[in-house]
Design a protein around this motif. Structure first.
Motif, mmCIF file in Angstrom:
data_model
loop_
_atom_site.group_PDB
_atom_site.id
_atom_site.type_symbol
_atom_site.label_atom_id
_atom_site.label_comp_id
_atom_site.label_asym_id
_atom_site.label_seq_id
_atom_site.Cartn_x
_atom_site.Cartn_y
_atom_site.Cartn_z
ATOM 1 N N GLU A 134 1.173 -0.783 -0.002
ATOM 2 C CA GLU A 134 0.035 -0.031 0.161
ATOM 3 C C GLU A 134 1.065 1.357 0.040
ATOM 4 N N ALA A 135 1.516 1.340 0.963
ATOM 5 C CA ALA A 135 2.792 2.512 0.331
ATOM 6 C C ALA A 135 3.265 2.789 -0.478
ATOM 7 N N LEU A 136 3.467 1.490 -1.451
ATOM 8 C CA LEU A 136 4.385 1.305 -2.817
ATOM 9 C C LEU A 136 3.331 2.223 -3.787
ATOM 10 N N ARG A 137 2.298 1.407 -3.521
ATOM 11 C CA ARG A 137 1.184 1.812 -4.412
ATOM 12 C C ARG A 137 0.690 3.545 -3.898
ATOM 13 N N GLN A 138 0.666 3.939 -3.000
ATOM 14 C CA GLN A 138 1.000 5.573 -2.595
ATOM 15 C C GLN A 138 1.943 6.622 -3.214
ATOM 16 N N GLU A 139 3.442 5.942 -3.162
ATOM 17 C CA GLU A 139 4.202 6.695 -3.093
ATOM 18 C C GLU A 139 4.333 6.941 -4.621
ATOM 19 N N VAL A 140 4.310 5.106 -5.760
ATOM 20 C CA VAL A 140 4.324 5.317 -6.760
ATOM 21 C C VAL A 140 3.161 6.416 -7.357
ATOM 22 N N GLU A 141 2.201 6.227 -6.916
ATOM 23 C CA GLU A 141 1.230 7.398 -7.503
ATOM 24 C C GLU A 141 1.342 8.856 -7.143
ATOM 25 N N ARG A 142 2.435 8.929 -6.345
ATOM 26 C CA ARG A 142 2.709 10.730 -5.433
ATOM 27 C C ARG A 142 3.838 11.074 -6.815
ATOM 28 N N GLN A 143 5.080 10.360 -7.662
ATOM 29 C CA GLN A 143 6.156 10.404 -8.434
ATOM 30 C C GLN A 143 5.376 10.291 -9.671
#
Length: 346
Positions: A174-183
């Motif tokens: 979930e944290a990875l998904r959020q960071e991929v979305e942000r960047q």
């Protein structure tokens, strides 16, 4: 009497471009303070050449149309826009028949692409953390991960640690998904996700010259103790505005420094770099170095990596920088094979 060689300087300073409200807060992080340009101009004068301050790639394009005459040029211009932005100035110089100090357009474009660079590192026999590329957050699944957590996320086509936050080190899907979305949303490009190497420290190695190139003394970088991320990445221009704690992780032994130099030279030569580059590594708890990325347009700022290396080598920075530039100018046959300037011979 022979005329003094005219050496063009192509560069981006912090106010070189206009930015829109939707651009990332660190959009100009790769650019330079005017003090860097001053240092390069001073070094060129020490090489008994005439520095010609051209400015940005757009300035170069305009001045070439107006008949700009140069014997050679040095570009530290990062450019703006596409993943080929660092190659814009070298291509213009190539079309104009002006010899260029530093790596050419192809090398600059390849090295800005972190995924392509890692492919070539593997071919060169240099270890690099396992990685994958995501174009959007919906691609992130447990089965698509390149390695076990923790993982690290960064924009695919940026330099100077752009995009890096403490949240870039992730420990869950979930944290990875959020960071991929942000960047991907902020930088409008793919992201590279790789295993986070920890336990043995972070190091950078500068390489200069050609035939053969020379690895300079390795520098150990401080890390932020909570995340293990290099403090330099968090303290970049446009990054989080706060004071960071420092920690030194691992030990730079003679054996490790020799391995770092060996790997730095292999990747430098594999990517056909010329005259200068800086190569970054992380080391694991067993002492194994892993290549992260290479920058053939490193900063020459008076408080940057090369100034620190000059101090370690008991050299004044102006003389040291003149020596670095002179090696490439000799390659271009702008300077004689052996300079008459004692500051360069030192």
């Amino acid at each position: 009497m022979a005329s003094v060689p005219r050496i063009g300087l192509i560069y981006d300073v912090f106010d070189a471009y206009e930015w829109s409200d939707g651009d990332p807060p660190d959009a100009d992080a790769e650019f330079e303070p005017i003090e860097t340009v001053d240092a390069l101009a001073d070094a060129l004068r020490r090489c008994e050449t005439e520095p010609v301050r051209v400015g940005t790639t757009r300035d170069l394009q305009q001045q070439l149309c107006e008949g700009l005459a140069l014997d050679a040029a040095i570009t530290i211009a990062e450019g703006q826009g596409t993943r080929n932005r660092e190659a814009h100035a070298p291509i213009l110089l190539e079309l104009a028949g002006i010899p260029q100090w530093g790596s050419d357009a192809l090398t600059l474009s390849i090295t800005l692409d972190k995924a392509c660079t890692k492919d070539l590192a593997v071919q060169a026999g240099v270890q690099t953390p396992a990685w994958t590329v995501f174009s959007e957050a919906s691609e992130v699944t447990a089965s698509a991960l390149p390695a076990d957590f923790p993982l690290f996320v960064k924009p695919r086509y940026e330099g100077t640690s752009k995009g890096i936050l403490p949240a870039s080190k992730v420990t869950s899907v979930e944290a990875l998904r959020q960071e991929v979305e942000r960047q991907t949303h902020l930088y409008q490009q793919d992201v590279l996700v790789e295993a986070f190497v920890n336990g043995g420290g972070e190091f950078t190695v500068a390489v200069v010259g050609n035939d053969p190139p020379e690895a300079l003394p390795a520098l150990q970088r401080a890390v932020e103790p909570t995340t293990g991320i290099g403090v330099h990445a968090l303290e970049r221009r446009g990054g989080p505005d706060r004071a960071w704690s420092y920690a030194i992780e691992g030990t730079l032994s003679a054996a490790l420094e020799a391995q770092l130099a060996h790997d730095a030279l292999r990747i430098y030569q594999k990517l056909e770099c010329r005259d200068v580059a800086r190569i970054d590594f992380r080391v694991d708890a067993e002492g194994t170095p892993f290549f992260l990325e290479i920058n053939p347009l490193p900063t020459f700022a008076p408080d940057g990596t090369f100034a620190i290396i000059a101090e370690l080598m008991n050299r004044s920075y102006p003389d040291f920088l003149a020596d670095v530039l002179a090696r490439g100018l000799r390659r271009l046959q702008v300077l004689p094979s052996i300079s008459a300037n004692p500051a360069i011979e030192q």
